[in-house]
Design an enzyme around this catalytic site. Sequence first.
Site, PDB file in Angstrom:
ATOM      1  N   CYS A   1     -22.112 -21.198 -25.663  1.00 31.74           N
ATOM      2  CA  CYS A   1     -20.710 -21.817 -24.753  1.00 31.74           C
ATOM      3  C   CYS A   1     -21.334 -22.496 -23.659  1.00 31.74           C
ATOM      4  O   CYS A   1     -22.599 -22.022 -23.232  1.00 31.74           O
ATOM      5  CB  CYS A   1     -19.847 -20.611 -24.432  1.00 31.74           C
ATOM      6  SG  CYS A   1     -20.818 -19.124 -23.534  1.00 31.74           S
TER       7      CYS A   1
ATOM      8  N   HIS B   1     -30.742 -14.010 -41.107  1.00 29.45           N
ATOM      9  CA  HIS B   1     -30.795 -13.061 -41.884  1.00 29.45           C
ATOM     10  C   HIS B   1     -31.347 -13.681 -43.333  1.00 29.45           C
ATOM     11  O   HIS B   1     -31.062 -14.797 -43.775  1.00 29.45           O
ATOM     12  CB  HIS B   1     -29.373 -12.344 -42.265  1.00 29.45           C
ATOM     13  CG  HIS B   1     -28.870 -11.950 -41.046  1.00 29.45           C
ATOM     14  ND1 HIS B   1     -28.902 -10.852 -40.344  1.00 29.45           N
ATOM     15  CD2 HIS B   1     -27.630 -12.584 -40.392  1.00 29.45           C
ATOM     16  CE1 HIS B   1     -28.131 -10.722 -39.428  1.00 29.45           C
ATOM     17  NE2 HIS B   1     -27.454 -11.769 -39.401  1.00 29.45           N
TER      18      HIS B   1
ATOM     19  N   SER C   1     -22.860 -16.212 -26.912  1.00 31.10           N
ATOM     20  CA  SER C   1     -24.087 -17.362 -27.115  1.00 31.10           C
ATOM     21  C   SER C   1     -25.148 -16.249 -27.824  1.00 31.10           C
ATOM     22  O   SER C   1     -25.713 -15.291 -27.071  1.00 31.10           O
ATOM     23  CB  SER C   1     -24.563 -17.547 -25.594  1.00 31.10           C
ATOM     24  OG  SER C   1     -23.374 -18.505 -24.815  1.00 31.10           O
TER      25      SER C   1
END
EC number: 4.1.1.50
Length: 272
Positions: free
Chosen positions: A146, A123, A118
């Site tokens: 999750c 970026h 998780s």
Amino acid sequence: MSISPDQRITLHGFNNLTKSLSFNLYDVCYTKTREEREAYLEYIDEQYNAERLTNILQTVSDTIGAHVLNIAKQDYVPQGASVTVLVSEGPIVEVPTDSFDKNSTAMPESVVMQLDKSHLTVHTYPEFHPEEGISTFRADIDVSTCGEISPLKALNHLINSFDMDIVTMDYRVRGFTRDIKGHKLFIDHDINSIQNYLSSDIKETYTMIDTNIYQENIFHTKCKLKNFELNNYLFGYTKDEMDSETQKHITGLINAEMDEIFYGRNINSSKR
């Protein structure tokens, strides 16, 4: 198995489904000179520095109902930034006291490793064409969760947080969970397109194309800005300062760049 919003299935243990949402966002600009290019990259670097990206991801975490465990961020030289946020579906209750310093900003390694499925990451990648004066800024964002929390709730916030010309999105549900009878569930919500979760104003702003593999729970949507205004792609001056032929030439360069990104292939330069 089709699951309506008002149905709730009792599971055998934890919801092990992993839901991953990935973005590639692109901003295109015409920078005629080296000075213009450097000024544009400096502007982008300031607009999307690690601090602002962290604030965006923290809002994403709040939007999807996750709990932030740890944040790592970095501004790069000469350009670019990265931020990684570890999150969980619920707050961490039990933390080994022998490996956790309450004055430290980092969580113990055992907790980080346990919850690495998780996470939120971003970026940035500024770059430019060596000859044609086109500068392109790309931001890659991944939201992977999750359990019951869904990254789809963050769609509209993320798109609205970046003023971008091209957006490509991938959503995939992996793994399986079980109901109390042991029956496998490979997805726990109805979806036939990422567009199901986009706001109407975003749908009106972009031209969209879907490529979906329903049986594999894989969904792909790419978006291209509909309305083109040349002034939005010039850095430091307006189109009124150039003749019509120059305007036409620059418009062709920018549209070709956007089309190549949108369709994922190079376009013959003679068509520019």
